[in-house]
Design a protein around this motif. Structure first.
Motif, mmCIF file in Angstrom:
data_model
loop_
_atom_site.group_PDB
_atom_site.id
_atom_site.type_symbol
_atom_site.label_atom_id
_atom_site.label_comp_id
_atom_site.label_asym_id
_atom_site.label_seq_id
_atom_site.Cartn_x
_atom_site.Cartn_y
_atom_site.Cartn_z
ATOM 1 N N GLU A 38 7.360 48.845 -22.425
ATOM 2 C CA GLU A 38 7.705 47.428 -22.574
ATOM 3 C C GLU A 38 7.022 46.836 -23.797
ATOM 4 O O GLU A 38 5.954 47.296 -24.213
ATOM 5 N N ILE A 39 7.624 45.768 -24.331
ATOM 6 C CA ILE A 39 6.993 45.017 -25.420
ATOM 7 C C ILE A 39 5.992 44.049 -24.786
ATOM 8 O O ILE A 39 6.334 43.351 -23.828
ATOM 9 N N ASN A 40 4.757 44.030 -25.325
ATOM 10 C CA ASN A 40 3.779 43.059 -24.843
ATOM 11 C C ASN A 40 3.626 41.972 -25.905
ATOM 12 O O ASN A 40 3.107 42.233 -26.993
ATOM 13 N N PRO A 41 4.072 40.733 -25.626
ATOM 14 C CA PRO A 41 4.040 39.668 -26.643
ATOM 15 C C PRO A 41 2.653 39.481 -27.263
ATOM 16 O O PRO A 41 2.539 39.134 -28.438
ATOM 17 N N ALA A 65 21.703 43.354 -30.609
ATOM 18 C CA ALA A 65 22.898 44.214 -30.628
ATOM 19 C C ALA A 65 23.431 44.445 -29.205
ATOM 20 O O ALA A 65 24.637 44.570 -29.007
ATOM 21 N N TYR A 66 22.513 44.483 -28.220
ATOM 22 C CA TYR A 66 22.918 44.873 -26.853
ATOM 23 C C TYR A 66 22.762 43.746 -25.834
ATOM 24 O O TYR A 66 22.754 43.997 -24.631
ATOM 25 N N VAL A 67 22.639 42.502 -26.301
ATOM 26 C CA VAL A 67 22.250 41.421 -25.385
ATOM 27 C C VAL A 67 23.315 41.091 -24.337
ATOM 28 O O VAL A 67 23.001 40.555 -23.271
ATOM 29 N N ASP A 68 24.571 41.418 -24.625
ATOM 30 C CA ASP A 68 25.648 40.977 -23.730
ATOM 31 C C ASP A 68 25.775 41.789 -22.446
ATOM 32 O O ASP A 68 26.593 41.474 -21.593
ATOM 33 N N PHE A 69 24.967 42.832 -22.320
ATOM 34 C CA PHE A 69 25.077 43.682 -21.128
ATOM 35 C C PHE A 69 24.032 43.294 -20.076
ATOM 36 O O PHE A 69 23.487 44.141 -19.386
ATOM 37 N N GLY A 70 23.743 41.997 -19.993
ATOM 38 C CA GLY A 70 22.843 41.539 -18.931
ATOM 39 C C GLY A 70 21.648 40.741 -19.420
ATOM 40 O O GLY A 70 20.883 40.216 -18.621
ATOM 41 N N GLY A 71 21.460 40.630 -20.725
ATOM 42 C CA GLY A 71 20.337 39.845 -21.259
ATOM 43 C C GLY A 71 20.750 38.406 -21.518
ATOM 44 O O GLY A 71 21.916 38.034 -21.372
ATOM 45 N N GLU A 72 19.762 37.607 -21.920
ATOM 46 C CA GLU A 72 20.011 36.198 -22.238
ATOM 47 C C GLU A 72 19.701 36.033 -23.722
ATOM 48 O O GLU A 72 18.632 36.470 -24.175
ATOM 49 N N SER A 73 20.599 35.396 -24.466
ATOM 50 C CA SER A 73 20.404 35.323 -25.914
ATOM 51 C C SER A 73 19.360 34.281 -26.303
ATOM 52 O O SER A 73 19.296 33.188 -25.734
ATOM 53 N N ALA A 74 18.584 34.603 -27.351
ATOM 54 C CA ALA A 74 17.605 33.661 -27.899
ATOM 55 C C ALA A 74 18.267 32.646 -28.833
ATOM 56 O O ALA A 74 17.584 31.772 -29.381
ATOM 57 N N ILE A 75 19.594 32.730 -28.996
ATOM 58 C CA ILE A 75 20.281 31.750 -29.864
ATOM 59 C C ILE A 75 20.048 30.327 -29.344
ATOM 60 O O ILE A 75 19.964 29.380 -30.113
ATOM 61 N N THR A 76 19.879 30.191 -28.026
ATOM 62 C CA THR A 76 19.637 28.858 -27.453
ATOM 63 C C THR A 76 18.309 28.260 -27.950
ATOM 64 O O THR A 76 18.073 27.076 -27.767
ATOM 65 N N LEU A 77 17.462 29.085 -28.573
ATOM 66 C CA LEU A 77 16.153 28.586 -29.024
ATOM 67 C C LEU A 77 16.107 28.285 -30.524
ATOM 68 O O LEU A 77 15.096 27.795 -31.020
ATOM 69 N N VAL A 78 17.187 28.625 -31.272
ATOM 70 C CA VAL A 78 17.057 28.533 -32.732
ATOM 71 C C VAL A 78 16.858 27.095 -33.231
ATOM 72 O O VAL A 78 16.226 26.901 -34.276
ATOM 73 N N TYR A 107 14.353 45.187 -21.501
ATOM 74 C CA TYR A 107 14.647 43.807 -21.893
ATOM 75 C C TYR A 107 13.403 42.942 -21.764
ATOM 76 O O TYR A 107 12.649 43.069 -20.791
ATOM 77 N N LEU A 108 13.189 42.079 -22.756
ATOM 78 C CA LEU A 108 12.063 41.149 -22.724
ATOM 79 C C LEU A 108 12.599 39.762 -22.345
ATOM 80 O O LEU A 108 13.433 39.208 -23.066
ATOM 81 N N PRO A 109 12.127 39.194 -21.209
ATOM 82 C CA PRO A 109 12.643 37.880 -20.798
ATOM 83 C C PRO A 109 12.437 36.818 -21.894
ATOM 84 O O PRO A 109 11.479 36.902 -22.675
ATOM 85 N N LEU A 110 13.328 35.851 -21.900
ATOM 86 C CA LEU A 110 13.356 34.852 -22.972
ATOM 87 C C LEU A 110 12.019 34.110 -23.170
ATOM 88 O O LEU A 110 11.639 33.813 -24.299
ATOM 89 N N GLU A 111 11.303 33.831 -22.069
ATOM 90 C CA GLU A 111 10.010 33.116 -22.221
ATOM 91 C C GLU A 111 9.050 33.958 -23.043
ATOM 92 O O GLU A 111 8.225 33.439 -23.797
ATOM 93 N N GLN A 112 9.151 35.282 -22.900
ATOM 94 C CA GLN A 112 8.232 36.150 -23.653
ATOM 95 C C GLN A 112 8.669 36.290 -25.113
ATOM 96 O O GLN A 112 7.834 36.406 -26.003
ATOM 97 N N VAL A 113 9.979 36.244 -25.337
ATOM 98 C CA VAL A 113 10.468 36.216 -26.727
ATOM 99 C C VAL A 113 9.918 34.948 -27.390
ATOM 100 O O VAL A 113 9.399 34.970 -28.505
#
Ligand code: PMP
Length: 350
Positions: free
Chosen positions: A135-138, A183-196, A160-166
């Motif tokens: 896992e990625i550790n922020p 590249a692979y966010v649409d298979f169950g992840g939440e996009s960070a575009i909402t944070l831009v 997958y890294l949850p959005l709060e950790q991104v």
């Protein structure tokens, strides 16, 4: 090597893409393509574009497509950058935003194009180890850097890294750009575009190659603050002012206009992924939790190399990386139900 080469070309270590075999009838689960194909509306739009206009240059700004993507993601068109696949978008990102004389941070197990671009632009790379469980550790991204990039979900792990950790990584680096490669966010992840709109240092890249099944059309994009996009446009216009041809522009727009097709493809991939995961676990594999269109799995007994070879002899191609930490894993793309059945049967026989 030749005396005609620029000296720096001698030192380049180019990216090696996954095999694209010429033989028919192979079960091809090695490059994370989407087995379900693009929306029929994409094909119609490309066919309609095969007209007299092919003699004319395409729109250098790709305005209509940028507007479509901006509407889709609820941002402004000036926040959208287009490229010939997200690999090209990444090339411009490394050039325009990552050359600060400090190392670029990315996970030690990740997309192998990142070190290639570092080499190309002579940028120092600083791989940051993933945790024991991949896992990625922020917290590991709070050190001095010239920029940060990671895929979410990560490749080839699928984790997958949850959005709060991104968001925590973005907040920890207010003076540097943090790029989330989705590249692979649409298979169950939440996009960070909402944070831009909240973070001027966040840039999100996406591709039409995976969930929208258009790897052959070569369309990628980045979304972020308009100042970041302006830097990318300066670089693009210094290399190639027409990143997308007319067919790609038309096909990509149509892809965003068929939401039902897109959702259906993603749902099918996700349900097959869960089925493949369970089947692999029943065969004694350890499978990392994946939110991508592939799984990363290792057998407790046989090596990744042996398994990949054994599958290959049965006409089934998966990806094996001969790299530290992951050489016992296989990365298996989720295919159609029939392809996945062939994979499971193939592994049972080994
Ligand atoms: N990022 C990641 C993490 C990938 O795995 C890939 C596909 N190999 C890409 C970007 C590039 O995809 P494309 O150039 O087809 O958009």
């Amino acid at each position: 090597m030749s005396k005609f080469w620029s000296p720096l070309v001698n030192d380049l270590v180019p990216y090696v893409p996954g095999e694209q075999p010429k033989m028919a009838n192979l079960v091809k689960l090695n490059t994370n393509e989407n087995p379900f194909g693009p929306s029929p509306k994409v094909i119609e739009a490309i066919q309609a574009e095969l007209n007299d206009n092919l003699r004319l240059y395409p729109d250098p700004e790709g305005e209509a497509l940028r507007q479509t993507i901006a509407d889709y993601h609820k941002v402004q068109p000036e926040q959208v950058f287009l490229g010939n696949g997200s690999d090209e978008v990444l090339a411009h990102i490394f050039y325009a935003l990552f050359q600060h004389g400090e190392p670029i941070l990315f996970p030690d197990v990740t997309y192998s194009f990142y070190p290639v671009y570092c080499g190309l632009y002579n940028i120092e790379a600083k791989p940051v180890p993933l945790t024991e469980s991949f896992e990625i550790n922020p917290e590991d991204y709070q050190q001095p850097n010239g920029g940060v990039i990671f895929p979410n979900p990560n490749a080839p792990t699928g984790r997958y890294l949850p959005l709060e950790q991104v968001e925590a990584v973005v907040q920890a680096n207010p003076d540097r750009v943090v790029v989330v490669d989705e590249a692979y966010v649409d298979f169950g992840g939440e996009s960070a575009i909402t944070l831009v709109d909240k973070y001027p240092n966040l840039l999100v890249s996406q591709t039409l190659s995976k969930a929208r099944s258009l790897a052959g059309l070569r369309v990628g994009l980045a979304i972020g603050h308009k100042d970041l996009i302006e830097a990318l446009n300066r670089v693009k216009n210094s290399f190639n002012s027409y990143p997308l041809d007319r067919l790609a522009l038309a096909g990509a727009r149509a892809a965003y206009e068929d939401e039902a097709w897109f959702r259906n493809c993603c749902d099918r991939v996700i349900s097959e992924r869960e089925r493949v995961t369970e089947a692999l676990e029943n065969l004694g594999f350890e499978v990392l939790p994946s939110k991508a269109n592939f799984v990363f799995a290792r057998d407790k007994e046989q090596s990744g190399e042996t398994l990949a070879k054994g599958l290959r002899e049965q006409g089934i191609i998966v990806r094996h990386f001969n790299k530290p930490r992951i050489s016992d894993f296989l990365r298996i793309t989720i295919g159609t139900a029939e392809q996945n059945d062939a994979l499971i049967k193939g592994l049972q026989s080994l």
